[in-house]
Design an enzyme around this catalytic site. Structure first.
Site, PDB file in Angstrom:
ATOM      1  N   GLU A  96      -5.090  -3.588  10.584  1.00 24.69           N
ATOM      2  CA  GLU A  96      -5.746  -2.316  10.889  1.00 24.69           C
ATOM      3  C   GLU A  96      -6.177  -2.230  12.352  1.00 24.69           C
ATOM      4  OE1 GLU A  96      -6.853   0.485   8.782  1.00 24.69           O
ATOM      5  OE2 GLU A  96      -5.112  -0.274   7.691  1.00 24.69           O
TER       6      GLU A  96
ATOM      7  N   LYS B  53       0.838  -1.203   0.000  1.00 24.10           N
ATOM      8  CA  LYS B  53       0.000   0.000   0.000  1.00 24.10           C
ATOM      9  C   LYS B  53       0.872   1.252   0.000  1.00 24.10           C
ATOM     10  CE  LYS B  53      -2.405  -1.088   3.688  1.00 24.10           C
ATOM     11  NZ  LYS B  53      -3.463  -1.101   4.727  1.00 24.10           N
TER      12      LYS B  53
END
EC number: 4.2.3.124
Length: 386
Positions: A244, A142
């Site tokens: 996350e 990412k």
């Protein structure tokens, strides 16, 4: 340098880790025979390592140029990427150039996005200089920057060709940044690799003074933890979403603080909020909350929302969390990663996410923003009416 192959589904790249290995880093970069090395770093890292690396590359590898950006989260913007692209092109960048991301997570994301965009993609090599970068951000495909509506909302996926990490670079980090890195380490232990909790509790230092051997172990364990969940999920859209953990509230705190709260510090608070929410929903015990608080404190991190942050702002930014859309979720709720116990992630179907009412999440945030001297403990929280 010790090498670990980071495998993500059908792709792989080497992660090389050593101590006092600047010469080997230059040699490894030189093997790429770049037409030009584009060393991207912030102005602080430029003075510490950037100019020296460019000089070494010029001497032993080939043409090199230093591309700098202002330090700080507020500069993690698409405009910064555009400015660096103009600098790179003016310096003679072409398709055989190599982007060298020299710095922490902010620089890594900026440089990663830059590499993905120049000529529709050129070689990217990470040379991380912070704990967060070494054990977290460089291990992700990412590459993203912030927008006015929240963190990491503009980006893409792009694979580095290699990671070259020298733990000696961590010696110049201020204690604030070392503690921030430990926030991500605690996340890895709690959410993914509970087998490291006991030793981690013994190795963590509130004063952020770490011996090289302890730091090497911390980084190696965290690299293994991240690889454990990204091996079959390179885009972190399925099992990789567990990374996350703590980031829903953590990102909101960071954004509300306008860069004044370090990433790992925000994640640490976000994990405690998540543990409280899980307890409120009947999934976790107070012991889990206590373990979170213990590890966060041992890392020298705060367990409450900083006074400089308005809880109302935090609750506002929670509505823009970047996990929205992964699962059906009513407007008055947001998807979160929650634990029932260390390493035990709650799921909605195949995803490690559950919908959490924003009202309940907001009360947990308020509880951790209690005035000094007032408890922010479990007695101030009660489950929402059925």
């Amino acid at each position: 340098m010790h090498v670990t192959a980071i495998t993500m589904e059908d792709t792989s790249f080497p992660y090389r880790l050593g101590t006092e290995c600047a010469e080997e880093i230059v040699a490894r970069l030189g093997e790429r025979a770049a037409s030009r090395y584009l060393v991207v770093c912030d102005t602080t890292v430029a003075a510490l390592y950037g100019r020296d690396l460019v000089a070494r590359l010029e001497k032993d590898a080939g043409p090199a140029v230093l591309l700098t950006h202002p330090a700080g989260e507020v500069h993690k913007r698409i405009g910064t990427v555009g400015d660096l692209a103009e600098q790179a092109l003016a310096a003679g960048a072409d398709r055989r150039s190599v982007v060298v991301a020299l710095g922490g997570g902010i620089t890594g994301n900026i440089a990663g996005l830059l590499a993905s965009l120049l000529f529709r993609g050129i070689t990217l090599v990470h040379v991380p200089t912070t704990v967060v970068a070494m054990l977290d951000s460089v291990l992700s495909l990412k590459q993203a920057v912030n927008a006015s509506f929240g963190k990491n909302l503009v980006g893409t996926f792009y694979q580095p060709a290699e990671v070259l990490a020298d733990t000696a670079m961590l010696r110049t980090l201020p204690a604030r940044e070392l503690r921030s890195g430990m926030g991500e380490v605690v996340k890895n232990a709690l959410a993914i690799r509970p087998s490291m909790i006991e030793r981690l509790a013994a190795e963590l230092r509130p004063d952020a003074r770490y011996e090289d051997a302890a730091m090497r172990w911390i980084i190696e364990e965290s690299v293994a933890a991240k690889a454990q969940v990204t091996g079959a999920d390179k885009h972190e859209r399925r099992d990789g979403l567990v990374l996350e953990y703590g980031h829903t509230t953590g990102h909101a705190i960071e954004h509300a603080a306008r860069g004044e709260v370090a990433h790992g510090a925000g994640v640490a608070i976000g994990m405690i909020v998540a543990a409280e929410v899980s307890r409120l929903l009947g999934h976790a015990s107070g012991d889990l909350v206590g373990l979170h608080r213990e590890l966060v404190a041992k890392a020298g991190l705060e367990g409450s929302v900083p006074a400089l942050v308005d809880p109302a702002d935090v609750k506002h930014w929670l509505t823009y969390d970047n996990k929205r859309g992964y699962m059906p979720c009513p407007p008055a709720a947001t998807p979160m990663v929650l634990l029932s116990a260390p390493g035990e992630v709650l799921r909605s179907g195949p995803l490690p996410l559950v919908p959490v009412p924003l009202e309940l999440l907001g009360r947990a945030v308020d509880a951790l923003a209690a005035p000094a001297g007032q408890s922010a403990g479990a007695e101030r929280l009660s489950p929402a009416p059925a």
